[in-house]
Write a protein that holds these residues in place. Structure first.
Motif, PDB file in Angstrom:
ATOM      1  N   GLY A 250       0.811  -1.223   0.000  1.00 32.38           N
ATOM      2  CA  GLY A 250       0.000   0.000   0.000  1.00 32.38           C
ATOM      3  C   GLY A 250       0.833   1.257   0.000  1.00 32.38           C
TER       4      GLY A 250
ATOM      5  N   ASN B 144      -4.349  -0.842  -3.969  1.00 25.66           N
ATOM      6  CA  ASN B 144      -3.897  -0.061  -2.818  1.00 25.66           C
ATOM      7  C   ASN B 144      -2.656   0.758  -3.161  1.00 25.66           C
ATOM      8  OD1 ASN B 144      -5.904  -1.381  -1.305  1.00 25.66           O
ATOM      9  ND2 ASN B 144      -4.500  -3.015  -0.710  1.00 25.66           N
TER      10      ASN B 144
ATOM     11  N   CYS C 218      -4.496   1.456   1.878  1.00 35.03           N
ATOM     12  CA  CYS C 218      -5.493   0.388   1.754  1.00 35.03           C
ATOM     13  C   CYS C 218      -6.873   0.851   2.226  1.00 35.03           C
ATOM     14  CB  CYS C 218      -5.055  -0.860   2.518  1.00 35.03           C
ATOM     15  SG  CYS C 218      -5.034  -0.670   4.313  1.00 35.03           S
TER      16      CYS C 218
END
Length: 453
Positions: free
Chosen positions: A330, A350, A382
């Motif tokens: 992420g 993400n 995320c």
């Protein structure tokens, strides 16, 4: 220089187990929270005097006032290097183009005949924006914070940046010039947690704000956490991150340059290469040394960042596996340097921002892509987005029902209220139809009996 994590061969784990295998900077906001608490409360109780004391303690400057005079803003713009002014104006123009298109429109939905719900978008009334001023000066962060706030229609915008000893206690003149270019005339010489406290509580010079946004160090992040609930925040920004998903088609010169570009921010900056090509990994490692030797900030930032536990080359079996890794990570900034890069980018779930192919480096996004560079860090991509016009807007529902529209659904409201053991909720609906104020006659259009009949 940069260590390797080999995830080839075995099936990749899922979820948190995969995240735990990936590098990440240590950024203990909770530990910093206890240290910023007395600073914030000093600003609460002593106002400008506390800000002046902290400017001397932390920044080595003696201030007589915290607000920057209008003349200093005008002088900074007048003395700004013409090339820097041109670059800032182009950055502002492109950011406005992108962010203006983000503005949402009010929308009314007819739920039933006579029953509507309107979603109205209302800007935050007053925001405090923060522009860092520690290791580097960031007029680009002024642009990235101010433009979306302005495009959202925020009525009152104030900005704070740390006082600089070499500039007589004023924030860096390029910061002031950027404010002047954007028409922001309320600027304060305050940094760190004390600046966030100034916006949260207000002082003699500065009215309190509803929201504070902008990147900063761990003390700024801790102050944002301290005031969450009292004010809105964008994110608790941690050290900057770049992740690059690359295959054998990537140019190692580009990849190495982009890793270094983020490493020069901070010794805690994270630089992560995810690749299925050992040959590329080897070539990038060979390329790092001469490029580092040719730049600045080597020993104090770049080398500690690239050799730290937060940076690594992650080897995977293929692009599909690489996608799983970067989604688990992420990243704040994610570059895709693979064959079919745009298609691969659209598969990413993400990331704070995604940069596609060899001609869209992260540094483009830092300044002149039109995108925003205030992005979620530490894996927060995320669940969180970067700063945008939406960050400064609140959606308010306006519910408008006629008598008949309420009558149609009244029995469902009463049923659900009774199912939740909240009889007064149902009674609030029944009171509108039980006829008690007009002689006690029961309205037959709704499906219940008045209690006691």
């Amino acid at each position: 220089m940069i260590y390797r994590i080999d995830l080839r061969g075995d099936a990749l784990p899922e979820g948190a187990a995969l995240r735990d295998l990936l590098p990440r900077a240590e950024f203990d906001v909770e530990a910093a929270l206890e240290k910023v608490r007395p600073i914030c409360e000093a600003v609460h109780h002593r106002g400008d005097a506390a800000l002046i004391d902290y400017a001397e303690r932390f920044d080595g400057v003696q201030l007589t006032q915290v607000r920057v005079p209008a003349a200093a803003l005008a002088e900074a713009l007048e003395q700004l290097d013409p090339q820097v002014r041109d670059a800032l104006e182009e950055s502002i123009r492109r950011a406005r183009t992108v962010h203006r298109a983000q503005r949402r429109k009010d929308h009314t939905t007819q739920v039933a005949p006579g029953g509507t719900v309107t979603e109205k978008w209302v800007p935050v009334q007053r925001v405090g924006l923060y522009a860092p001023g520690g290791r580097s000066v960031y007029p680009s962060s002024v642009v990235m914070n101010v433009v979306p706030a302005q495009e959202a229609g925020v009525e009152s915008i104030a900005l704070s940046s740390p006082p600089q000893k070499e500039f007589g206690g004023l924030p860096h003149p390029t910061i002031l010039a950027a404010c002047a270019l954007l028409g922001v005339d309320e600027v304060y010489a305050a940094g760190g947690a004390q600046a966030v406290a100034m916006f949260a509580y207000g002082t003699e010079s500065c009215a309190p704000a509803n929201m504070v946004t902008g990147p900063g160090n761990v003390w700024v992040a801790a102050a944002k956490r301290y005031f969450t609930g009292r004010i809105g925040i964008d994110t608790e920004a941690g050290p900057t991150e770049i992740a690059i998903l690359a295959d054998s088609t990537a140019d190692p010169v580009h990849v190495a340059a982009d890793l270094i570009s983020q490493a020069e921010h901070d010794p805690l900056a994270a630089a992560v290469l995810v690749t299925d090509s050992v040959e590329l990994a080897d070539a990038v490692q060979r390329e790092l040394e001469p490029q580092i030797a040719a730049t600045k900030h080597v020993e104090d930032r770049i080398v500690p960042a690239l050799t730290g536990k937060q940076s690594a080359i992650v080897l995977v079996d293929g692009v599909d596996e690489g996608l799983r890794v970067v989604d688990a990570y992420g990243a704040e900034h994610l570059e895709i340097q693979t064959a079919d890069a745009l298609a691969v980018a659209h598969r990413v779930r993400n990331a704070g921002a995604i940069f596609v192919g060899p001609w869209a480096p992260v540094s483009l996004g830092d300044y002149c892509a039109g995108s925003n560079h205030v992005l979620p860090t530490g894996g927060c991509a995320c669940h969180s987005s970067g700063l945008s016009v939406q960050s400064f807007l609140r959606g308010i529902h306006i519910v408008d029902y006629t008598r008949d529209a309420l009558a149609e659904v009244a029995h469902h409201v009463v049923t659900l209220a009774e199912a939740e053991d909240l009889p007064a909720h149902g009674a609030a609906v029944k009171a509108r139809f039980n006829g008690s104020s007009a002689g006690g006659e029961q309205d037959e259009s709704v499906g219940w009996k008045v209690p006691g009949e």
